[in-house]
Design a protein around this motif. Structure first.
Motif, PDB file in Angstrom:
ATOM      1  N   TYR A   1       1.042  -0.805  -0.334  1.00 11.81           N
ATOM      2  CA  TYR A   1      -0.326   0.312  -0.161  1.00 11.81           C
ATOM      3  C   TYR A   1       0.663   1.229   0.020  1.00 11.81           C
ATOM      4  O   TYR A   1       1.793   1.361   0.956  1.00 11.81           O
ATOM      5  N   ARG A   2       0.378   2.680  -0.763  1.00 11.30           N
ATOM      6  CA  ARG A   2       1.571   3.235  -0.956  1.00 11.30           C
ATOM      7  C   ARG A   2       0.003   4.719  -0.701  1.00 11.30           C
ATOM      8  O   ARG A   2      -1.034   4.563  -2.064  1.00 11.30           O
ATOM      9  N   GLN A   3       0.047   5.427  -0.447  1.00  7.49           N
ATOM     10  CA  GLN A   3      -0.385   7.110   0.057  1.00  7.49           C
ATOM     11  C   GLN A   3       0.537   8.231   0.192  1.00  7.49           C
ATOM     12  O   GLN A   3       0.641   8.030   1.042  1.00  7.49           O
ATOM     13  N   SER A   4       0.477   9.540  -0.917  1.00  3.50           N
ATOM     14  CA  SER A   4       0.789  10.560  -0.974  1.00  3.50           C
ATOM     15  C   SER A   4       0.633  11.299  -0.392  1.00  3.50           C
ATOM     16  O   SER A   4       1.623  12.169  -0.422  1.00  3.50           O
ATOM     17  N   ALA A   5      -0.545  11.257   0.376  1.00  4.65           N
ATOM     18  CA  ALA A   5      -1.395  12.937   0.224  1.00  4.65           C
ATOM     19  C   ALA A   5      -1.809  12.540   1.948  1.00  4.65           C
ATOM     20  O   ALA A   5      -2.352  11.208   1.937  1.00  4.65           O
ATOM     21  N   VAL A   6      -2.068  13.182   2.823  1.00  7.85           N
ATOM     22  CA  VAL A   6      -2.833  12.799   4.369  1.00  7.85           C
ATOM     23  C   VAL A   6      -4.496  12.503   2.928  1.00  7.85           C
ATOM     24  O   VAL A   6      -4.471  12.707   2.480  1.00  7.85           O
ATOM     25  N   THR A   7      -5.314  11.778   3.851  1.00  3.17           N
ATOM     26  CA  THR A   7      -6.556  11.378   3.529  1.00  3.17           C
ATOM     27  C   THR A   7      -7.234  12.042   4.714  1.00  3.17           C
ATOM     28  O   THR A   7      -7.594  11.883   5.407  1.00  3.17           O
ATOM     29  N   VAL A   8      -8.563  11.772   3.716  1.00  2.00           N
ATOM     30  CA  VAL A   8      -9.798  11.887   4.279  1.00  2.00           C
ATOM     31  C   VAL A   8     -10.598  10.681   5.279  1.00  2.00           C
ATOM     32  O   VAL A   8      -9.806  10.020   4.675  1.00  2.00           O
ATOM     33  N   TRP A   9     -11.588  10.687   6.554  1.00  3.54           N
ATOM     34  CA  TRP A   9     -11.703   9.146   6.955  1.00  3.54           C
ATOM     35  C   TRP A   9     -12.079   8.749   5.592  1.00  3.54           C
ATOM     36  O   TRP A   9     -13.393   8.657   4.437  1.00  3.54           O
ATOM     37  N   GLN A  10     -11.561   7.096   5.706  1.00  5.49           N
ATOM     38  CA  GLN A  10     -11.844   6.000   4.793  1.00  5.49           C
ATOM     39  C   GLN A  10     -12.702   5.281   4.666  1.00  5.49           C
ATOM     40  O   GLN A  10     -12.455   4.871   5.874  1.00  5.49           O
TER      41      GLN A  10
END
Length: 302
Positions: free
Chosen positions: A35-44
């Motif tokens: 898993y990769r995520q490059s930015a802060v996310t909203v609640w998913q």
């Protein structure tokens, strides 16, 4: 066991090389995802299946029922049964993305391992534990995990070596601080195993009306015992569990399959459009149509 180097750095390097874009990436090793995520996310909102997952860069928050967990580098999350969850990636930048790997937990492999090793069974008589927990990964667990991910650079070794390393990881989990959680769910005579069977039945039938009396009889529990143990393991009641599954699926139907609001609500078991809209808004913060439009706009802007 003390490792002579920092395994998290090499783990992060491997995950970054094989997960080149944001999102989930399958690997040639069955059940192992990156898993990769490059930015802060909203609640998913989604669902976790039984798995062992380690954060190797960044931080994440997770809510299940009434509980919230925060975890980061070198910590792992263990999910012992299917759970609806809300997650948020925090404290990341594009040059230092959130990186994580997860290994699915196979119940049959777990039972086969339990038949061959002597694991203390005291947990079976204890009060049921939450089906999810966060802990620091031991050096032994990180060492085995690193050897598993190194196989991605040696695909010819995967058929022979991956099952052996996965078995070692299962053994480390069983003998670690969260072993009793896995043991309670795995052993047929435990109350947590009966809860896991109730969870599986709800997952397969969430669009149908739920009668707690019938469910309790199906898994061999009294109604009061089912309520008590179900909430102890999942942090929610059976009805709340069903509601979250219904709403998650309705959202997926509207976003992915482009069903209209009325059809999505009806497909997941809602007879009243107003009740569907009310409960959807309570979970996601917006009415169904506005939420779906916001999600589509966010995807189009990426």
């Amino acid at each position: 066991m003390t490792l002579a180097f920092n395994p998290n750095q090499e783990l992060a390097s491997i995950v970054a090389r094989f997960a080149t874009g944001d999102g989930e990436h399958r690997t040639p090793i069955e059940g192992l995802n990156l898993y990769r995520q490059s930015a802060v996310t909203v609640w998913q909102h989604g669902a976790y299946r039984p798995c062992y997952a380690v954060v190797v860069q960044g931080r994440k928050s997770l809510t299940v029922g009434t509980d919230t967990y925060h975890y980061g580098v070198g910590e792992y999350i263990l999910t012992a049964l299917d759970l609806p969850v809300s997650t948020q990636v925090t404290n990341v930048r594009s040059d230092t993305p959130y990186l994580c790997f997860g290994m699915a937990l196979d119940s049959e492999r777990l039972k086969e391992l339990l038949s061959r090793v002597n694991i203390p069974r005291q947990a079976l008589t204890a009060e049921p534990m939450r089906g999810l927990a966060v802990n620091a990964a031991s050096p032994e667990l990180l060492d085995a995990s690193l050897r598993l991910l190194r196989l991605l650079d040696r695909p010819e070794d995967i058929p022979a070596m991956a099952p052996l390393i996965e078995q070692e990881i299962l053994y480390r989990l069983l003998t670690g601080p969260n072993g009793p959680r896995l043991l309670q769910v795995a052993m047929a005579e435990s109350q947590s195993n009966r809860v896991a069977r109730a969870v599986a039945w709800i997952r397969g039938n969430f669009a149908y009306p739920l009668r707690i009396e019938d469910l309790a009889e199906r898994v061999g529990m009294s109604v009061s015992s089912l309520h008590h143990h179900f909430k102890a393991v999942t942090a929610m009641s059976p009805m709340q569990y069903q509601k979250q599954l219904r709403l998650h699926e309705a959202r997926r139907l509207m976003i992915v399959e482009q069903l209209d609001v009325g059809s999505a609500g009806h497909r997941v078991g809602y007879q009243s459009p107003s009740q569907f809209s009310r409960e959807y808004s309570r979970l996601y913060g917006l009415p169904p149509l506005k939420d779906v439009e916001a999600m589509r706009s966010a995807v189009a802007a990426e």
